[in-house]
Design a protein around this motif. Structure first.
Motif: not given
Length: 280
Positions: A22-42
């Motif tokens: 659960f700690d690992a999943m929480h710490r990957h919120e950064r990666e989730v956010q970056i990827i989602a933002e790239a998909i949205a912006h591009l």
């Protein structure tokens, strides 16, 4: 008609490994956010993820992958929350890194028809990291028709690549009766550019390496940096690809590395590729 495609190996929650999942999943919120933002912006139309992690003790959903721990579904859910609707199709191959269901996912802004998944490896055991399941879909692209996409994560040449690729070819051939107008294969092939396994794909000119078509002078440019799982004690090489079936009415217009700390921050041990096509 323009269409964009992203392929990216997500590294199964190993950017921030922790004893507590659960700690690992929480710490990957950064990666989730970056990827989602790239998909949205591009405004990316079609996404192929490999090494999609989902916690092994979460209930298996139907359709597969709608667990809150599933990284591709986390990205998809964030986009939906922002008002960007993406369809998603997933399946898993095996348990990776001792605690994660590891699989592939296809996301699309356009309707997905004839979704399917199947093992291409001889071994189909969920507890064997060499078992390989692929996801496939026909994307119903407006003004074009059905674009067939196969999203793959194949084994190394000495661990079953040739058998897996032969099974993949047969599987794709069996789906052409749907009326497919174009065809792409994307993912992590574990086949270094210029090697025997690579030439097994492109040698008869049935499929075209899209990065090489646009950037012949960058043929050996690695798709990852440093020493990564599966390629330790080996110089970095290009193992992630998009292949187009030769002669199909898609023209590659651009293809760039992404998530490499130059064009968006790194989010995995692999870089991604963003391709843009003209469909005619």
């Amino acid at each position: 008609m323009e269409l964009s495609l992203l392929t990216l190996n997500l590294h199964t929650y190993q950017q921030h490994p922790r004893d507590c999942p659960f700690d690992a999943m929480h710490r990957h919120e950064r990666e989730v956010q970056i990827i989602a933002e790239a998909i949205a912006h591009l405004k990316i139309d079609l996404i192929c993820f490999q090494e999609v992690g989902e916690y092994m003790h979460d209930p298996i959903t139907h359709p597969y992958g709608e667990s809150p721990s599933n990284m591709a579904f986390r990205i998809c859910s964030k986009l939906r929350h922002w008002g960007l609707w993406y369809h998603i199709h997933q399946d898993w191959s095996h348990i990776g890194f001792y605690r994660w269901r590891e699989g592939t996912a296809i996301m699309s802004r356009y309707p997905m028809r004839h979704n399917y998944s199947a093992y291409v490896s001889l071994n189909q055991r969920k507890d064997n990291y060499m078992s390989r399941n692929v996801t496939l879909s026909c994307i119903d692209v407006p003004w074009f028709g059905l674009l067939h996409i196969a999203n793959v994560h194949l084994s190394w040449a000495h661990h079953g690549f040739y058998e897996e690729y032969a099974n993949l070819r047969r599987l794709i051939d069996s789906r052409r009766h749907f009326g497919v107008k174009g065809e792409l294969i994307a993912g992590d092939f574990n086949a270094p550019a210029g090697g025997h396994a690579y030439h097994h794909i492109v040698g008869n000119a049935e499929y075209v390496d899209q990065f090489h078509e646009l950037h012949p002078g960058r043929f050996y440019e690695p798709s990852y940096r440093g020493q990564i799982d599966g390629w330790k004690h080996h110089p970095p090489c290009r193992v992630d690809y998009i292949f187009k079936r030769n002669g199909h009415p898609l023209r590659i217009e651009s293809m760039d590395m992404i998530f490499n700390d130059h064009f968006y921050p790194a989010v995995s041990d692999h870089f991604g590729y963003l391709a843009r096509y003209w469909l005619y």
